[in-house]
Design a protein around this motif. Structure first.
Motif, PDB file in Angstrom:
ATOM      1  N   MET A 142       0.832  -1.196   0.000  1.00  0.00           N
ATOM      2  CA  MET A 142       0.000   0.000   0.000  1.00  0.00           C
ATOM      3  C   MET A 142       0.873   1.254   0.000  1.00  0.00           C
ATOM      4  O   MET A 142       0.495   2.250  -0.618  1.00  0.00           O
ATOM      5  N   ASP A 143       2.032   1.207   0.662  1.00  0.00           N
ATOM      6  CA  ASP A 143       2.908   2.377   0.681  1.00  0.00           C
ATOM      7  C   ASP A 143       3.345   2.765  -0.728  1.00  0.00           C
ATOM      8  O   ASP A 143       3.409   3.949  -1.062  1.00  0.00           O
ATOM      9  N   ALA A 144       3.629   1.767  -1.552  1.00  0.00           N
ATOM     10  CA  ALA A 144       4.060   2.053  -2.927  1.00  0.00           C
ATOM     11  C   ALA A 144       2.918   2.690  -3.719  1.00  0.00           C
ATOM     12  O   ALA A 144       3.137   3.649  -4.473  1.00  0.00           O
ATOM     13  N   ARG A 145       1.684   2.191  -3.549  1.00  0.00           N
ATOM     14  CA  ARG A 145       0.534   2.777  -4.255  1.00  0.00           C
ATOM     15  C   ARG A 145       0.260   4.191  -3.754  1.00  0.00           C
ATOM     16  O   ARG A 145      -0.100   5.082  -4.533  1.00  0.00           O
ATOM     17  N   LEU A 146       0.455   4.422  -2.454  1.00  0.00           N
ATOM     18  CA  LEU A 146       0.259   5.754  -1.886  1.00  0.00           C
ATOM     19  C   LEU A 146       1.300   6.718  -2.455  1.00  0.00           C
ATOM     20  O   LEU A 146       0.971   7.848  -2.826  1.00  0.00           O
ATOM     21  N   ALA A 147       2.541   6.287  -2.546  1.00  0.00           N
ATOM     22  CA  ALA A 147       3.602   7.130  -3.113  1.00  0.00           C
ATOM     23  C   ALA A 147       3.263   7.495  -4.552  1.00  0.00           C
ATOM     24  O   ALA A 147       3.368   8.670  -4.955  1.00  0.00           O
ATOM     25  N   ASP A 148       2.826   6.509  -5.330  1.00  0.00           N
ATOM     26  CA  ASP A 148       2.459   6.764  -6.727  1.00  0.00           C
ATOM     27  C   ASP A 148       1.289   7.736  -6.823  1.00  0.00           C
ATOM     28  O   ASP A 148       1.283   8.639  -7.658  1.00  0.00           O
ATOM     29  N   ARG A 149       0.289   7.562  -5.972  1.00  0.00           N
ATOM     30  CA  ARG A 149      -0.901   8.421  -6.022  1.00  0.00           C
ATOM     31  C   ARG A 149      -0.548   9.858  -5.657  1.00  0.00           C
ATOM     32  O   ARG A 149      -1.054  10.806  -6.270  1.00  0.00           O
ATOM     33  N   LEU A 150       0.305  10.037  -4.662  1.00  0.00           N
ATOM     34  CA  LEU A 150       0.704  11.391  -4.274  1.00  0.00           C
ATOM     35  C   LEU A 150       1.458  12.077  -5.416  1.00  0.00           C
ATOM     36  O   LEU A 150       1.243  13.264  -5.689  1.00  0.00           O
ATOM     37  N   ALA A 151       2.301  11.337  -6.105  1.00  0.00           N
ATOM     38  CA  ALA A 151       3.008  11.899  -7.260  1.00  0.00           C
ATOM     39  C   ALA A 151       2.011  12.247  -8.366  1.00  0.00           C
ATOM     40  O   ALA A 151       2.115  13.307  -9.000  1.00  0.00           O
ATOM     41  N   GLU A 152       1.028  11.370  -8.599  1.00  0.00           N
ATOM     42  CA  GLU A 152       0.003  11.631  -9.615  1.00  0.00           C
ATOM     43  C   GLU A 152      -0.775  12.899  -9.307  1.00  0.00           C
ATOM     44  O   GLU A 152      -1.044  13.707 -10.206  1.00  0.00           O
ATOM     45  N   LEU A 153      -1.155  13.083  -8.050  1.00  0.00           N
ATOM     46  CA  LEU A 153      -1.922  14.268  -7.663  1.00  0.00           C
ATOM     47  C   LEU A 153      -1.125  15.547  -7.946  1.00  0.00           C
ATOM     48  O   LEU A 153      -1.679  16.537  -8.426  1.00  0.00           O
ATOM     49  N   ARG A 154       0.155  15.516  -7.643  1.00  0.00           N
ATOM     50  CA  ARG A 154       1.003  16.688  -7.889  1.00  0.00           C
ATOM     51  C   ARG A 154       1.089  16.971  -9.388  1.00  0.00           C
ATOM     52  O   ARG A 154       0.904  18.108  -9.831  1.00  0.00           O
ATOM     53  N   VAL A 155       1.330  15.934 -10.168  1.00  0.00           N
ATOM     54  CA  VAL A 155       1.470  16.094 -11.620  1.00  0.00           C
ATOM     55  C   VAL A 155       0.154  16.540 -12.247  1.00  0.00           C
ATOM     56  O   VAL A 155       0.140  17.376 -13.163  1.00  0.00           O
ATOM     57  N   GLU A 156      -0.979  16.010 -11.761  1.00  0.00           N
ATOM     58  CA  GLU A 156      -2.294  16.408 -12.281  1.00  0.00           C
ATOM     59  C   GLU A 156      -2.505  17.908 -12.160  1.00  0.00           C
ATOM     60  O   GLU A 156      -3.179  18.521 -12.981  1.00  0.00           O
ATOM     61  N   ARG A 157      -1.949  18.514 -11.131  1.00  0.00           N
ATOM     62  CA  ARG A 157      -2.106  19.952 -10.909  1.00  0.00           C
ATOM     63  C   ARG A 157      -1.016  20.767 -11.608  1.00  0.00           C
ATOM     64  O   ARG A 157      -1.045  21.994 -11.569  1.00  0.00           O
ATOM     65  N   GLY A 158      -0.041  20.074 -12.204  1.00  0.00           N
ATOM     66  CA  GLY A 158       1.031  20.771 -12.898  1.00  0.00           C
ATOM     67  C   GLY A 158       2.030  21.417 -11.958  1.00  0.00           C
ATOM     68  O   GLY A 158       2.706  22.381 -12.337  1.00  0.00           O
ATOM     69  N   TRP A 159       2.134  20.896 -10.746  1.00  0.00           N
ATOM     70  CA  TRP A 159       3.040  21.475  -9.754  1.00  0.00           C
ATOM     71  C   TRP A 159       4.388  20.772  -9.773  1.00  0.00           C
ATOM     72  O   TRP A 159       4.472  19.552  -9.910  1.00  0.00           O
TER      73      TRP A 159
END
Length: 182
Positions: free
Chosen positions: A1-18
């Protein structure tokens, strides 16, 4: 789950263009900590996760639900929940039930002859629906517009207002609804 959480947090940042620097400024978390977190080198504390959830505008429960294990690919007929409202003549089968990792679901509805069901408001404003009539005929009103549908017809819309499903005919109507969360 930690790996999926890390990926999701990166996705959220990229989705916002930050960039990592932008997220660091918005969250008050160092750029290096964010980088290590997104690479899965460290696990977030509850406080760290709370800051990131606030920046991304989502409750922690939703973020964690988004990274739960993958939903089953096959939902057998025996596993599909069926709910009946004998008073209105409505039967609802959850063909592809909701899952935190998915945005859509598929529902099969059956309305007996004479059934008339009205909803004052959508469960979620802007809810996207695709209604495909499989058998029979039905009148559907969505956002103040009435539609007469027959077998094979498909009605698509985002629901912002009231809705109504009415079976005026002598036979039951069966339809599939694809529901997509905004």
């Amino acid at each position: 789950m930690d790996a999926r959480l890390a990926d999701r947090l990166a996705e959220l940042r990229v989705e916002r263009g930050w960039s990592l620097g932008e997220l660091a400024m918005r969250s008050g978390i160092s750029r290096s900590t964010l980088s290590r977190l997104e690479r899965g080198e460290i696990s977030p504390t509850a406080a760290l996760l709370g800051k990131l959830c606030a920046v991304h505008g989502r409750p922690m429960s939703r973020l964690l639900a988004e990274v739960e294990s993958e939903p089953p690919q096959v939902v057998t007929a025996a596993a599909q929940a069926v709910w009946r409202d004998d008073t209105s003549g409505f039967v609802r089968r959850s063909v592809s039930p909701p899952h935190p990792g998915l945005r859509g679901e598929v529902v099969e509805g059956t309305l007996l002859a004479g059934a008339d069901i009205a909803y004052d408001t959508p469960p979620v404003p802007g809810l996207e629906q695709h209604i495909w009539v499989l058998e029979g005929a039905v009148e559907i009103t969505a956002n103040g517009h009435a539609h007469a549908l027959e077998a094979g017809d498909c009605l698509r819309f985002r629901l912002w207002g009231s809705s109504r499903f009415r079976n005026p005919g002598p036979d039951p109507v069966r339809y599939a609804i694809l529901i997509v969360l905004p």
